[in-house]
Design a protein around this motif. Structure first.
Motif, PDB file in Angstrom:
ATOM      1  N   THR A 153      87.722  28.760  42.130  1.00 11.34           N
ATOM      2  CA  THR A 153      86.852  28.411  41.003  1.00 11.34           C
ATOM      3  C   THR A 153      85.455  28.942  41.286  1.00 11.34           C
ATOM      4  N   THR A 154      84.866  29.514  40.270  1.00 14.09           N
ATOM      5  CA  THR A 154      83.561  30.152  40.418  1.00 14.09           C
ATOM      6  C   THR A 154      82.603  29.616  39.368  1.00 14.09           C
ATOM      7  N   SER A 155      81.448  29.192  39.834  1.00 16.28           N
ATOM      8  CA  SER A 155      80.380  28.752  38.943  1.00 16.28           C
ATOM      9  C   SER A 155      79.311  29.834  38.902  1.00 16.28           C
ATOM     10  N   MET A 156      78.803  30.104  37.703  1.00 18.63           N
ATOM     11  CA  MET A 156      77.754  31.113  37.568  1.00 18.63           C
ATOM     12  C   MET A 156      76.536  30.485  36.903  1.00 18.63           C
ATOM     13  N   THR A 157      75.433  30.479  37.629  1.00 18.29           N
ATOM     14  CA  THR A 157      74.213  29.816  37.173  1.00 18.29           C
ATOM     15  C   THR A 157      73.340  30.817  36.433  1.00 18.29           C
ATOM     16  N   ILE A 158      73.592  30.932  35.143  1.00 22.03           N
ATOM     17  CA  ILE A 158      72.851  31.853  34.290  1.00 22.03           C
ATOM     18  C   ILE A 158      72.990  31.359  32.862  1.00 22.03           C
ATOM     19  N   SER A 159      71.926  31.479  32.075  1.00 23.52           N
ATOM     20  CA  SER A 159      71.968  30.934  30.714  1.00 23.52           C
ATOM     21  C   SER A 159      71.624  31.963  29.644  1.00 23.52           C
ATOM     22  N   GLY A 160      70.448  32.586  29.690  1.00 28.65           N
ATOM     23  CA  GLY A 160      70.052  33.514  28.642  1.00 28.65           C
ATOM     24  C   GLY A 160      71.094  34.595  28.384  1.00 28.65           C
ATOM     25  N   PRO A 161      71.424  35.431  29.378  1.00 32.07           N
ATOM     26  CA  PRO A 161      72.451  36.462  29.215  1.00 32.07           C
ATOM     27  C   PRO A 161      73.824  36.017  29.732  1.00 32.07           C
ATOM     28  N   ALA A 162      74.107  34.722  29.642  1.00 33.37           N
ATOM     29  CA  ALA A 162      75.345  34.190  30.217  1.00 33.37           C
ATOM     30  C   ALA A 162      76.584  34.836  29.618  1.00 33.37           C
ATOM     31  N   VAL A 163      76.586  35.091  28.316  1.00 37.67           N
ATOM     32  CA  VAL A 163      77.810  35.578  27.674  1.00 37.67           C
ATOM     33  C   VAL A 163      78.164  36.992  28.132  1.00 37.67           C
ATOM     34  N   PRO A 164      77.235  37.963  28.137  1.00 32.79           N
ATOM     35  CA  PRO A 164      77.631  39.276  28.679  1.00 32.79           C
ATOM     36  C   PRO A 164      77.975  39.238  30.168  1.00 32.79           C
ATOM     37  N   VAL A 165      77.322  38.406  30.949  1.00 30.83           N
ATOM     38  CA  VAL A 165      77.680  38.275  32.369  1.00 30.83           C
ATOM     39  C   VAL A 165      79.096  37.706  32.495  1.00 30.83           C
ATOM     40  N   PHE A 166      79.431  36.739  31.656  1.00 28.01           N
ATOM     41  CA  PHE A 166      80.788  36.185  31.640  1.00 28.01           C
ATOM     42  C   PHE A 166      81.798  37.278  31.306  1.00 28.01           C
ATOM     43  N   CYS A 167      81.466  38.141  30.351  1.00 29.36           N
ATOM     44  CA  CYS A 167      82.373  39.230  30.008  1.00 29.36           C
ATOM     45  C   CYS A 167      82.587  40.151  31.213  1.00 29.36           C
ATOM     46  N   MET A 168      81.548  40.387  31.998  1.00 26.21           N
ATOM     47  CA  MET A 168      81.695  41.200  33.207  1.00 26.21           C
ATOM     48  C   MET A 168      82.610  40.514  34.218  1.00 26.21           C
ATOM     49  N   TYR A 169      82.479  39.197  34.327  1.00 22.50           N
ATOM     50  CA  TYR A 169      83.360  38.422  35.208  1.00 22.50           C
ATOM     51  C   TYR A 169      84.815  38.557  34.755  1.00 22.50           C
ATOM     52  N   LEU A 170      85.055  38.462  33.440  1.00 20.34           N
ATOM     53  CA  LEU A 170      86.420  38.590  32.931  1.00 20.34           C
ATOM     54  C   LEU A 170      86.977  39.991  33.202  1.00 20.34           C
ATOM     55  N   VAL A 171      86.165  41.008  33.020  1.00 20.48           N
ATOM     56  CA  VAL A 171      86.631  42.369  33.252  1.00 20.48           C
ATOM     57  C   VAL A 171      86.912  42.589  34.742  1.00 20.48           C
ATOM     58  N   ALA A 172      86.090  42.015  35.616  1.00 18.97           N
ATOM     59  CA  ALA A 172      86.356  42.119  37.058  1.00 18.97           C
ATOM     60  C   ALA A 172      87.685  41.452  37.403  1.00 18.97           C
ATOM     61  N   ALA A 173      87.947  40.274  36.820  1.00 19.74           N
ATOM     62  CA  ALA A 173      89.220  39.589  37.059  1.00 19.74           C
ATOM     63  C   ALA A 173      90.383  40.398  36.490  1.00 19.74           C
ATOM     64  N   GLU A 174      90.176  40.975  35.320  1.00 21.64           N
ATOM     65  CA  GLU A 174      91.186  41.829  34.682  1.00 21.64           C
ATOM     66  C   GLU A 174      91.542  42.994  35.589  1.00 21.64           C
ATOM     67  N   ARG A 175      90.531  43.591  36.201  1.00 27.24           N
ATOM     68  CA  ARG A 175      90.765  44.742  37.081  1.00 27.24           C
ATOM     69  C   ARG A 175      91.422  44.337  38.398  1.00 27.24           C
ATOM     70  N   GLN A 176      91.336  43.046  38.751  1.00 28.45           N
ATOM     71  CA  GLN A 176      92.089  42.535  39.904  1.00 28.45           C
ATOM     72  C   GLN A 176      93.562  42.295  39.552  1.00 28.45           C
ATOM     73  N   GLY A 177      93.874  42.340  38.260  1.00 24.80           N
ATOM     74  CA  GLY A 177      95.231  42.039  37.809  1.00 24.80           C
ATOM     75  C   GLY A 177      95.464  40.580  37.492  1.00 24.80           C
ATOM     76  N   ALA A 178      94.393  39.794  37.359  1.00 26.35           N
ATOM     77  CA  ALA A 178      94.529  38.362  37.097  1.00 26.35           C
ATOM     78  C   ALA A 178      94.960  38.108  35.663  1.00 26.35           C
ATOM     79  N   ASP A 179      95.691  37.027  35.469  1.00 28.81           N
ATOM     80  CA  ASP A 179      96.000  36.517  34.135  1.00 28.81           C
ATOM     81  C   ASP A 179      94.773  35.737  33.676  1.00 28.81           C
ATOM     82  N   LEU A 180      94.006  36.282  32.733  1.00 33.52           N
ATOM     83  CA  LEU A 180      92.738  35.676  32.348  1.00 33.52           C
ATOM     84  C   LEU A 180      92.907  34.269  31.799  1.00 33.52           C
ATOM     85  N   SER A 181      94.045  33.979  31.218  1.00 31.73           N
ATOM     86  CA  SER A 181      94.248  32.656  30.619  1.00 31.73           C
ATOM     87  C   SER A 181      94.299  31.548  31.660  1.00 31.73           C
TER      88      SER A 181
END
Length: 562
Positions: A153-181
């Motif tokens: 489990t990963t917590s990310m402490t960011i608010s203003g640009p939180a949504v694009p940073v979250f998208c980067m996190y999802l893409v990094a997980a996607e590139r690891q082969g993770a099931d994003l769901s």
């Protein structure tokens, strides 16, 4: 509450405790004395008002969310870390996990927190200094290289640009082969507290709330275990608020996000479990314990009685705690180990779900490996040696703790009423608490009250009414200066060089088209998350995404106040 009602409650608790999974551990004192998993009024004795205290795992959750307390599961040791570039921070994460940490918490540098790339002129001299620099999805990949995002489990402490940073996190997980769901973690996202305390925003409140609503919808539908909002009181307290103000402003913000979800047509029983909280644990031991107990009780009551939640998980207030950075002193910094241990113990006795302990040198610089390990070991000593995991809410029923819990709760309710009054009597586009919060931000109501509380405390320090060891009392010392962590200017130069290479090697037309599609979706009622994910996959940078939105929505500037 009469004796029969108390006995019935104990029987309900016992049945749930017996059915729950417990850890395979020794639940005795250091001397080998067996202890019960919970304590309450003696059998056959009435206790007026006991319905406000109750049993662990039962409404109003004053004594915790689970009937087993920490016998079922201990709090997650989640150490906050980030410095320099992604590779350097990745090494620290592996050290934390290897030393027994249970989860990660990402600290970002100031340019990232403000939605700026490392090559932005406004980023000069700031890259990597107060956290890790993240410009693209490739940085996020490097940040978690060798760490299974589907398994931690990963917590990310960011608010203003939180949504694009979250998208980067999802893409990094996607590139690891993770099931994003299946991903599990927490994104701070809480923009209200930025206007109230921390001041790291991009746009006016309304565009931020639009993005947050899109994120809540997306996570509820696509990533049900992920918590898209961590409503933060930590920064409110660090700005100088009282404990009651921290509690009230934070929960009011939480109610505002509940109203946002309801205004989107979401089911409160579905999205409310995705809201988590983040509190400060300050050095006044009993006040902090009472604050945490009151928080659970207030949240459960409001979600049930005001917002119509019916599922148990929607009533649960889950919270992460960090020990108080503002309590750390540059003078005699070794004393900070003691302060942190006391604050961590208060968080544990208040029933925190996860915990970060500050390092002794954080008032001077980012933590060294050694000080970070001491902070981690502080939690492990509490967890493994002190017996605090044996009994749920061990201070429950204390005359002092219960009276303090009631007092803080009453003060918070008075503040809620004032915030709602700020919103006026007219129609509320999102909800009455949200309208009050927005008006309070516009008028400087929150910042004014926090400033007044901070001023009163500072006066007490200067008069000597309040004491800080090593600062205004017991100032003599034999301790030496600490060796502190220093971030080399080479980090910024290298980050900018790598970013230039990535920009040169990508498909510029694809990046431009993806960003344009994202902006086009933003002009409709459509959810922006899928289009933003496509921009990130095309290697658009954080600054490019945020700049496109700044051009569309403008930049928020706080009104001058005197």
């Amino acid at each position: 509450m009469n004796a029969d009602e108390i006995a019935a409650g104990r029987a309900r608790w016992q049945a749930r405790y017996d059915a729950a999974r417990k850890r395979d551990a020794d639940f005795t004192t250091l001397s080998g004395m067996p202890v019960d998993p919970v304590y309450g009024p003696p059998e056959g004795v009435a206790h007026p008002g006991f319905e406000r205290i109750g049993w662990p795992g039962e409404y109003p959750y004053t004594r915790g969310l689970h009937p087993t307390g920490y016998r079922g599961r201990t709090w997650t040791i989640r150490q906050f870390a980030g410095f320099g570039n992604a590779q350097q921070t990745n090494e620290r994460y592996k050290m934390i996990l290897g030393a027994g940490g249970g989860g990660l918490s990402v600290a970002f540098d100031m340019p990232t927190l403000m939605g700026r790339d490392s090559d932005d002129p406004q980023a000069l001299g700031e890259v990597g200094h107060c956290g890790v620099a993240i410009d693209t999805a490739a940085d996020m990949e490097a940040l978690f290289e060798g760490i299974d995002l589907a398994g931690v489990t990963t917590s990310m402490t960011i608010s203003g640009p939180a949504v694009p940073v979250f998208c980067m996190y999802l893409v990094a997980a996607e590139r690891q082969g993770a099931d994003l769901s299946t991903l599990d973690g927490t994104l701070q996202t809480d923009i209200f507290k930025e206007y109230i305390a921390q001041k790291e925003w991009l746009f006016d409140p309304e565009p931020h709330l639009r993005l947050i609503g899109d994120l809540m919808e997306y996570c509820a539908r696509e990533i049900p275990r992920y918590k898209p909002l961590s409503v933060s009181g930590y920064h409110i307290r660090e700005a100088g608020s009282t404990a009651a103000q921290e509690l009230a402003y934070t929960l009011a913000d939480g109610f505002g996000y509940v109203e946002l979800g309801l205004s989107r047509g979401l089911d409160v029983n579905v999205f409310a479990p995705g809201l988590s909280f983040f509190f400060d644990s300050h050095v006044d031991f009993f006040e902090e314990i009472a604050k945490f107990r009151a928080a659970r009780r207030i949240w459960a009551r409001w979600l049930r009685d005001v917002y119509g939640a019916t599922s148990e998980k929607a009533l649960w207030l889950r919270f992460h705690t960090q020990t108080a950075g503002v309590s750390l002193t540059a003078q005699q910094p070794v004393n900070n180990v003691v302060r942190t241990a006391v604050e961590a113990l208060a968080a544990v006795l208040g029933g925190t779900n996860s915990l970060h302990t500050n390092a002794l040198d954080e008032t001077l610089a980012l933590p060294t490996d050694e000080s970070a390990e001491i902070a981690l070991r502080t939690q492990q000593v509490l967890m493994e040696e002190t017996g605090v995991t044996n009994v749920a809410d061990p201070l429950g029923g204390s005359w002092y703790v219960e009276a303090l819990t009631d007092k803080i709760e009453a003060e918070a309710e008075e503040i809620f009423a004032r915030i709602r009054q700020l919103g006026g009597e007219g129609p509320h586009q999102i909800g009455p608490m949200t309208s009050g919060i927005l008006r309070g931000i516009e008028d400087g109501w929150f910042t004014g009250h926090i400033a007044e509380s901070a001023f009163v405390y500072q006066q007490a320090l200067e008069k000597g009414d309040k004491k800080i060891v090593g600062v205004n009392c017991h100032t003599g010392t034999v301790t030496k200066d600490l060796e502190i962590l220093r971030i080399s200017h080479e980090v910024e130069l290298e980050q900018r060089r790598v970013l230039a290479e990535r920009k040169a090697g990508r498909d510029e037309a694809a990046v431009k088209a993806a960003i344009e599609r994202m902006v086009t979706v933003g002009r409709t009622d459509g959810n922006m998350i899928p289009a933003m994910l496509d921009a990130v996959r095309a290697e658009a940078t954080l600054g490019e995404i945020c700049d496109a939105l700044r051009a569309e929505w403008g930049i928020y500037r706080e009104p001058a106040r005197f």
